[in-house]
Write an enzyme that holds these catalytic residues in place. Structure first.
Site, short mmCIF file in Angstrom:
data_model
loop_
_atom_site.label_atom_id
_atom_site.label_comp_id
_atom_site.label_asym_id
_atom_site.label_seq_id
_atom_site.Cartn_x
_atom_site.Cartn_y
_atom_site.Cartn_z
N GLY A 149 0.98 -1.25 0.22
CA GLY A 149 0.21 0.16 0.17
C GLY A 149 1.37 1.62 -0.37
O GLY A 149 0.71 2.23 -0.75
N ASP A 167 0.31 3.83 4.60
CA ASP A 167 -1.44 4.34 3.42
C ASP A 167 -1.91 4.48 3.98
O ASP A 167 -1.89 5.91 4.19
CB ASP A 167 -1.01 3.84 2.12
CG ASP A 167 -1.40 1.64 2.81
OD1 ASP A 167 -1.14 1.71 4.36
OD2 ASP A 167 -1.44 0.68 2.02
N ASP A 219 -5.68 2.23 9.72
CA ASP A 219 -7.35 1.22 10.31
C ASP A 219 -7.55 1.49 11.79
O ASP A 219 -7.74 2.05 12.74
CB ASP A 219 -8.08 0.33 9.20
CG ASP A 219 -9.00 -0.23 9.16
OD1 ASP A 219 -9.34 0.72 9.50
OD2 ASP A 219 -9.51 -0.55 8.75
N LYS A 273 -7.87 6.84 9.38
CA LYS A 273 -9.49 6.98 9.79
C LYS A 273 -9.79 6.56 11.55
O LYS A 273 -8.95 5.64 12.57
CB LYS A 273 -10.47 5.32 9.39
CG LYS A 273 -9.76 5.03 8.12
CD LYS A 273 -10.82 3.47 7.47
CE LYS A 273 -10.60 3.01 6.12
NZ LYS A 273 -10.95 1.31 5.56
N PHE A 279 -14.56 2.03 3.20
CA PHE A 279 -13.43 1.51 2.80
C PHE A 279 -13.11 2.18 1.44
O PHE A 279 -13.68 2.54 0.79
CB PHE A 279 -14.08 0.27 2.24
CG PHE A 279 -13.10 -0.17 1.61
CD1 PHE A 279 -12.21 -1.22 2.77
CD2 PHE A 279 -13.04 -0.92 0.15
CE1 PHE A 279 -11.18 -1.61 2.24
CE2 PHE A 279 -12.11 -1.37 -0.52
CZ PHE A 279 -10.83 -1.96 0.89
N VAL A 280 -11.47 3.21 1.38
CA VAL A 280 -11.18 3.69 -0.41
C VAL A 280 -10.21 2.98 -0.48
O VAL A 280 -9.40 1.95 -0.12
CB VAL A 280 -10.81 4.81 1.06
CG1 VAL A 280 -11.44 5.68 1.28
CG2 VAL A 280 -9.80 4.53 1.92
N ARG A 323 -5.10 0.42 -7.78
CA ARG A 323 -4.02 0.99 -6.45
C ARG A 323 -3.17 2.10 -6.99
O ARG A 323 -2.13 2.74 -6.25
CB ARG A 323 -3.00 -0.35 -6.04
CG ARG A 323 -2.64 -1.59 -5.12
CD ARG A 323 -2.05 -2.33 -4.53
NE ARG A 323 -1.86 -2.87 -4.59
CZ ARG A 323 -1.95 -3.34 -2.76
NH1 ARG A 323 -2.28 -2.44 -2.18
NH2 ARG A 323 -2.31 -4.37 -2.04
P1 IMP Z 1 -4.97 -1.39 10.83
O1 IMP Z 1 -4.30 -0.01 10.49
O2 IMP Z 1 -4.01 -2.76 10.77
O3 IMP Z 1 -6.45 -2.26 10.61
O4 IMP Z 1 -4.77 -2.25 9.23
C1 IMP Z 1 -4.29 -1.26 7.92
C2 IMP Z 1 -4.18 -2.41 7.04
O5 IMP Z 1 -5.35 -2.31 5.84
C3 IMP Z 1 -3.63 -0.99 5.76
O6 IMP Z 1 -2.02 -0.95 5.91
C4 IMP Z 1 -4.33 -1.72 4.59
O7 IMP Z 1 -3.82 -2.30 4.09
C5 IMP Z 1 -5.88 -2.00 5.01
N1 IMP Z 1 -6.70 -0.83 4.99
C6 IMP Z 1 -7.65 -0.82 6.04
N2 IMP Z 1 -8.29 0.49 5.51
C7 IMP Z 1 -8.29 0.25 3.75
C8 IMP Z 1 -9.05 0.77 3.42
O8 IMP Z 1 -9.58 1.51 2.81
N3 IMP Z 1 -8.74 0.81 2.06
C9 IMP Z 1 -7.59 -0.32 1.42
N4 IMP Z 1 -7.33 -0.81 2.04
C10 IMP Z 1 -6.82 -0.61 3.93
MG MG Z 2 -0.48 -1.03 4.52
#
Ligand code: IMP
Ligand code: MG
Length: 184
Positions: A48, A104, A107, A135, A156-157, A169
Site C-alpha cells: 500500500g 498508506d 485503520d 480513519k 473503505f477507500v 492501487r
Molecule cells: P490496521 O491499521 O492494522 O487495521 O491495518 C491497516 C491496513 O489495512 C492498511 O495498511 C491497509 O492495507 C488495509 N486497509 C485499511 N483500510 C483500508 C481501506 O479503506 N482500503 C484499503 N485498504 C485498507
Molecule cells: Mg498498508
C-alpha cells in the site's frame, strides 16, 4: 496522458491528486527540517505504501534511503487478532539508524502498533511514523503518528496504493468505491 480509469467506479473522491501533492510538499518540508544532518531510512510497508513512498522520497535529499517490509495480520473472521507475521523483512540493519515508517493508512492501528514495537527492538536511534491517511473512528490501538496526511471518514477507500482485491492501487487519488463494482 489520458486517465486510464472510469469515474463511475467511484462514488466520491476523498483526497484529490492535488491535495496529496500539496500535503506531501508540507510534510516533506517538516521531515527535511527534523532530520537535517541525520542519516534517514524510510521504511515502506508493502504494498500500500508504494505510491506515498515514491512521492515522499522524491521530495527528500538524495542521501535518503528506502527499505521495505511486507507483513500480514492474522485475524479470526473480520477481527484482527493482533498476530502479525513478517512476509518480507528489511534488508537494512537498524542499529543506530533514524527510521521513519511510511504508511498508506492506519485503520485499527494493530499492524502499525506491532511494527513499531518490532522495529524499536532492533536498536534504532529513533523510529517515527508517517501515514498519508488515518480513519479516526476505527482506531482500536493508539499509534503515535508524527506526520499525518489526512483524517478520513470510516469508509473503505481505494487508490494511491490502496486496493480492492489488488485493483485500483494505481489511481492518482483516494476515492470511495462504487458498490456496483463489487459485482452482483
Ligand atoms: P490496521 O491499521 O492494522 O487495521 O491495518 C491497516 C491496513 O489495512 C492498511 O495498511 C491497509 O492495507 C488495509 N486497509 C485499511 N483500510 C483500508 C481501506 O479503506 N482500503 C484499503 N485498504 C485498507
Ligand atoms: Mg498498508
Amino acid at each position: 496522458m489520458e486517465p486510464q480509469y472510469d469515474m463511475d467506479d467511484f462514488t466520491k473522491v476523498i483526497v484529490s491528486e492535488n491535495d496529496i501533492s500539496r500535503k506531501l510538499d508540507s510534510l516533506s518540508a517538516r521531515i527535511r527540517d527534523d532530520y537535517e544532518g541525520k542519516d534517514l531510512l524510510l521504511v515502506g510497508v508493502l504494498k500500500g505504501a508504494v505510491m506515498v513512498m515514491a512521492d515522499l522520497a522524491r521530495r527528500m535529499p538524495p542521501s535518503v534511503q528506502m527499505d521495505w517490509m511486507a507483513v500480514s495480520s492474522y485475524g479470526s473472521g473480520t477481527k484482527s487478532s493482533g498476530v502479525v507475521r513478517i512476509l518480507k523483512d528489511l534488508d537494512a540493519d537498524l542499529s543506530g539508524r533514524h527510521v521513519l515508517i511510511v504508511e498508506d493508512i492506519i485503520d485499527t492501528g494493530i499492524t502499525l502498533h506491532w511494527l513499531l514495537g518490532n522495529l524499536r527492538s532492533r536498536g534504532a536511534a529513533s523510529v517515527e511514523v508517517m501515514t498519508l491517511l488515518r480513519k479516526p473512528d476505527a482506531v482500536q490501538v493508539e499509534v503515535p503518528v508524527r506526520y499525518l496526511g489526512f483524517e478520513i471518514p470510516n469508509e473503505f477507500v481505494v487508490g494511491y496504493g490502496l486496493d480492492y482485491a489488488e485493483r485500483y492501487r494505481t489511481l492518482p487519488f483516494v476515492a470511495i468505491l462504487n458498490p456496483a463494482v463489487y459485482g452482483d
